[in-house]
Design a protein around this motif. Structure first.
Motif, PDB file in Angstrom:
ATOM      1  N   ASP A 113       0.848  -1.198   0.000  1.00 20.26           N
ATOM      2  CA  ASP A 113       0.000   0.000   0.000  1.00 20.26           C
ATOM      3  C   ASP A 113       0.882   1.247   0.000  1.00 20.26           C
ATOM      4  O   ASP A 113       1.459   1.612   1.030  1.00 20.26           O
ATOM      5  N   ALA A 114       0.957   1.907  -1.143  1.00 15.25           N
ATOM      6  CA  ALA A 114       1.835   3.080  -1.293  1.00 15.25           C
ATOM      7  C   ALA A 114       1.437   4.205  -0.341  1.00 15.25           C
ATOM      8  O   ALA A 114       2.301   4.889   0.213  1.00 15.25           O
ATOM      9  N   ARG A 115       0.145   4.422  -0.138  1.00 16.45           N
ATOM     10  CA  ARG A 115      -0.303   5.485   0.774  1.00 16.45           C
ATOM     11  C   ARG A 115       0.134   5.165   2.208  1.00 16.45           C
ATOM     12  O   ARG A 115       0.616   6.042   2.915  1.00 16.45           O
ATOM     13  N   PHE A 116      -0.021   3.938   2.637  1.00 21.25           N
ATOM     14  CA  PHE A 116       0.432   3.530   3.972  1.00 21.25           C
ATOM     15  C   PHE A 116       1.938   3.716   4.101  1.00 21.25           C
ATOM     16  O   PHE A 116       2.419   4.210   5.119  1.00 21.25           O
ATOM     17  N   ASP A 117       2.650   3.356   3.072  1.00 23.51           N
ATOM     18  CA  ASP A 117       4.107   3.507   3.074  1.00 23.51           C
ATOM     19  C   ASP A 117       4.504   4.976   3.236  1.00 23.51           C
ATOM     20  O   ASP A 117       5.407   5.302   4.004  1.00 23.51           O
TER      21      ASP A 117
END
Length: 73
Positions: free
Chosen positions: A25-29
């Motif tokens: 998950d890019a947003r979580f990252d």
């Protein structure tokens, strides 16, 4: 991963989920990266904040001493 070490310390019971989200998950990252930056900044500012709080306490004591010792003319 050093980058998420602080997050894993904070949410150790969710380590597997955190690692999975970081990988998928890019947003979580990005949120993890921002969390690390904010935490690092707070750690850097902590000594200065502590010094300022001590100074404020000293000033309050000085002000109260003068207020309590005030003699009207």
């Amino acid at each position: 991963m050093e980058r998420i070490r602080l997050l894993l310390e904070r949410f150790s019971e969710n380590e597997e989920t955190v690692r999975r989200l970081v990988a998928t998950d890019a947003r979580f990252d990005r949120l993890c990266d921002e969390y690390r930056k904010v935490t690092d900044l707070l750690d850097e500012l902590e000594p200065e904040v502590r010094r300022l709080k001590e100074r404020r306490t000293w000033l309050e004591e000085e002000l109260l001493t003068r207020i309590e010792g005030y003699q009207p003319r």
